[in-house]
Design an enzyme around this catalytic site. Sequence first.
Site, PDB file in Angstrom:
ATOM      1  N   GLU A  97      61.749   1.867  67.909  1.00 44.47           N
ATOM      2  CA  GLU A  97      62.850   2.357  68.721  1.00 44.47           C
ATOM      3  C   GLU A  97      62.386   3.208  69.880  1.00 44.47           C
ATOM      4  O   GLU A  97      61.300   3.795  69.873  1.00 44.47           O
ATOM      5  CB  GLU A  97      63.872   3.085  67.866  1.00 44.47           C
ATOM      6  CG  GLU A  97      63.309   4.259  67.120  1.00 44.47           C
ATOM      7  CD  GLU A  97      64.358   4.862  66.204  1.00 44.47           C
ATOM      8  OE1 GLU A  97      64.985   4.120  65.443  1.00 44.47           O
ATOM      9  OE2 GLU A  97      64.542   6.077  66.266  1.00 44.47           O
ATOM     10  N   CYS A 110      61.871   8.475  75.387  1.00 48.09           N
ATOM     11  CA  CYS A 110      61.106   8.846  74.199  1.00 48.09           C
ATOM     12  C   CYS A 110      60.589   7.547  73.588  1.00 48.09           C
ATOM     13  O   CYS A 110      61.374   6.714  73.135  1.00 48.09           O
ATOM     14  CB  CYS A 110      62.060   9.575  73.248  1.00 48.09           C
ATOM     15  SG  CYS A 110      61.314  10.062  71.703  1.00 48.09           S
ATOM     16  N   CYS A 117      54.692   5.083  60.358  1.00 49.36           N
ATOM     17  CA  CYS A 117      53.736   6.173  60.539  1.00 49.36           C
ATOM     18  C   CYS A 117      53.125   6.480  59.180  1.00 49.36           C
ATOM     19  O   CYS A 117      53.804   6.414  58.155  1.00 49.36           O
ATOM     20  CB  CYS A 117      54.443   7.418  61.080  1.00 49.36           C
ATOM     21  SG  CYS A 117      53.309   8.774  61.469  1.00 49.36           S
ATOM     22  N   CYS A 121      55.203  13.368  57.201  1.00 43.43           N
ATOM     23  CA  CYS A 121      55.777  14.712  57.333  1.00 43.43           C
ATOM     24  C   CYS A 121      57.081  14.722  56.528  1.00 43.43           C
ATOM     25  O   CYS A 121      57.860  13.762  56.572  1.00 43.43           O
ATOM     26  CB  CYS A 121      56.038  15.044  58.800  1.00 43.43           C
ATOM     27  SG  CYS A 121      54.515  15.108  59.775  1.00 43.43           S
ATOM     28  N   CYS A 124      60.585  13.824  58.175  1.00 40.25           N
ATOM     29  CA  CYS A 124      60.636  12.778  59.199  1.00 40.25           C
ATOM     30  C   CYS A 124      60.959  11.418  58.590  1.00 40.25           C
ATOM     31  O   CYS A 124      60.330  10.999  57.615  1.00 40.25           O
ATOM     32  CB  CYS A 124      59.290  12.711  59.927  1.00 40.25           C
ATOM     33  SG  CYS A 124      59.219  11.377  61.141  1.00 40.25           S
ATOM     34  N   CYS A 335      63.818  10.690  65.282  1.00 39.24           N
ATOM     35  CA  CYS A 335      62.663   9.962  64.792  1.00 39.24           C
ATOM     36  C   CYS A 335      62.958   8.934  63.687  1.00 39.24           C
ATOM     37  O   CYS A 335      63.161   9.299  62.536  1.00 39.24           O
ATOM     38  CB  CYS A 335      61.722  11.044  64.253  1.00 39.24           C
ATOM     39  SG  CYS A 335      60.021  10.595  64.256  1.00 39.24           S
TER      40      CYS A 335
HETATM   41  N1  SAH Z   1      53.749  12.004  65.510  1.00 36.03           N
HETATM   42  C1  SAH Z   1      53.991  12.811  66.660  1.00 36.03           C
HETATM   43  C2  SAH Z   1      55.074  12.283  67.589  1.00 36.03           C
HETATM   44  C3  SAH Z   1      56.330  11.706  66.992  1.00 36.03           C
HETATM   45  S1  SAH Z   1      57.507  12.782  66.258  1.00 36.03           S
HETATM   46  C4  SAH Z   1      54.324  14.240  66.236  1.00 36.03           C
HETATM   47  O1  SAH Z   1      54.576  14.445  65.061  1.00 36.03           O
HETATM   48  O2  SAH Z   1      54.277  15.131  67.067  1.00 36.03           O
HETATM   49  C5  SAH Z   1      58.147  13.782  67.559  1.00 36.03           C
HETATM   50  C6  SAH Z   1      58.686  15.120  67.061  1.00 36.03           C
HETATM   51  O3  SAH Z   1      59.876  14.935  66.272  1.00 36.03           O
HETATM   52  C7  SAH Z   1      57.694  15.861  66.178  1.00 36.03           C
HETATM   53  O4  SAH Z   1      57.641  17.210  66.551  1.00 36.03           O
HETATM   54  C8  SAH Z   1      58.318  15.672  64.812  1.00 36.03           C
HETATM   55  O5  SAH Z   1      57.887  16.642  63.898  1.00 36.03           O
HETATM   56  C9  SAH Z   1      59.795  15.776  65.135  1.00 36.03           C
HETATM   57  N2  SAH Z   1      60.685  15.336  64.064  1.00 36.03           N
HETATM   58  C10 SAH Z   1      60.443  14.446  63.070  1.00 36.03           C
HETATM   59  N3  SAH Z   1      61.505  14.338  62.254  1.00 36.03           N
HETATM   60  C11 SAH Z   1      62.442  15.170  62.719  1.00 36.03           C
HETATM   61  C12 SAH Z   1      63.759  15.512  62.295  1.00 36.03           C
HETATM   62  N4  SAH Z   1      64.317  14.963  61.229  1.00 36.03           N
HETATM   63  N5  SAH Z   1      64.436  16.433  63.036  1.00 36.03           N
HETATM   64  C13 SAH Z   1      63.883  16.994  64.145  1.00 36.03           C
HETATM   65  N6  SAH Z   1      62.654  16.711  64.590  1.00 36.03           N
HETATM   66  C14 SAH Z   1      61.924  15.817  63.875  1.00 36.03           C
END
Ligand code: SAH
Length: 360
Positions: A97, A110, A117, A121, A124, A335
């Site tokens: 996406e 974005c 991935c 995390c 996420c 995300c």
């Molecule tokens: N892998 C990279 C880039 C993709 S995620 C990274 O982690 O930086 C981009 C951002 O969205 C990251 O800061 C990630 O932690 C955040 N993110 C992921 N899930 C989220 C959620 N449920 N709510 C808000 N931000 C989120």
Amino acid sequence: MTAPINLLDLTPAQALARLREFAAASGEPAYRAAQVVRHLWEKPASDFAQMTALPIALRSALAEQFVIPRLEMIARQTSSDGTEKFLFRLPEGQEIETVAIPEGGRLTLCISSQAGCALQCAFCATGRMGFQRNLAAWEIAAQVREMALLDPPIPVTNVVFMGMGEPMMNWSAVDIALTTLNSPQGLGIGARHITVSTVGVLPGIVALAERPEQFRLAISIHAPSDELRRELMPVNVKYPLADVIAQAKTFDRRVTFEYVMLGDVNDAPEHARQLAALARSCRAFVNLIPLHEGGALEFKGSPPERISSFARTLRDAGVEVAIRKSRGKDIAAACGQLRVERLGRGAPRRPNEHGQVNVA
Ligand code: SAH
């Protein structure tokens, strides 16, 4: 016969060189090469047949040796706040996406760098799908190209690698895509308008720092201590916070820390003080991100007052801070959410009073 060459997977300079060879070998004037390159990114054509400034015979000769593939758009959703989310299907069926976020005179795209991935995390949604594959360089840059091919086109002014995937785990493709995004013969987006976001994969930060262009770096910090960060981000075992901070200090441009606000997890005043010390040590700008709860069922977002007082603590400690506006909530534009909905929770969301849903 050799496989056709994908011109979009080369940097514009490499594509030009390759097309010059082709022109020389087929008795075409050399300027034809530059003409074709212009139609790759600057004034994109959907295929060679659309390059109407070229003689028909040349167009079909090109089509025999080269390809300029498209990403297949399978869904487009528009939020009440103007944010749009696009779902693309890749040649082998994976889905990624891309989110377009208008803000004043800017349009930030974005983009995704991987399908799925591996990093898991805790909050996420993309992590939950697991890792499928790295995107090719062309698949990364083509997310921007596809915006220019829409009718009417969406003019992209800024790019953030904050869609699906960890860009630094796919550096070789991201490296090429950065060149294509930035190059005047490519998409011509200023390096300061392109942000690579990472969990802190050290070799990737080093590689980005080594590029001469002023690309921006954002680091997902999310916790000010190893103990808490390990729980939220398993990658912290391999790349502990102290090492990430040390690397950030050597980056010669201003770094942004991303910090997602998780209620009763990382939003206490003590966390703010610890984060402030880290941010000050590398003169980082802190971006507080309200949690998109769709991606994180076991977490709740911090209440708005908590986020503002957290921000105030940082500011009082001399740290520049912003609270990111949550965009596209009604279309689950965080995300990985669209894909999770389609794959894990049945059909795409139906239109509601806030957002129209178009499924192509
Ligand atoms: N892998 C990279 C880039 C993709 S995620 C990274 O982690 O930086 C981009 C951002 O969205 C990251 O800061 C990630 O932690 C955040 N993110 C992921 N899930 C989220 C959620 N449920 N709510 C808000 N931000 C989120």
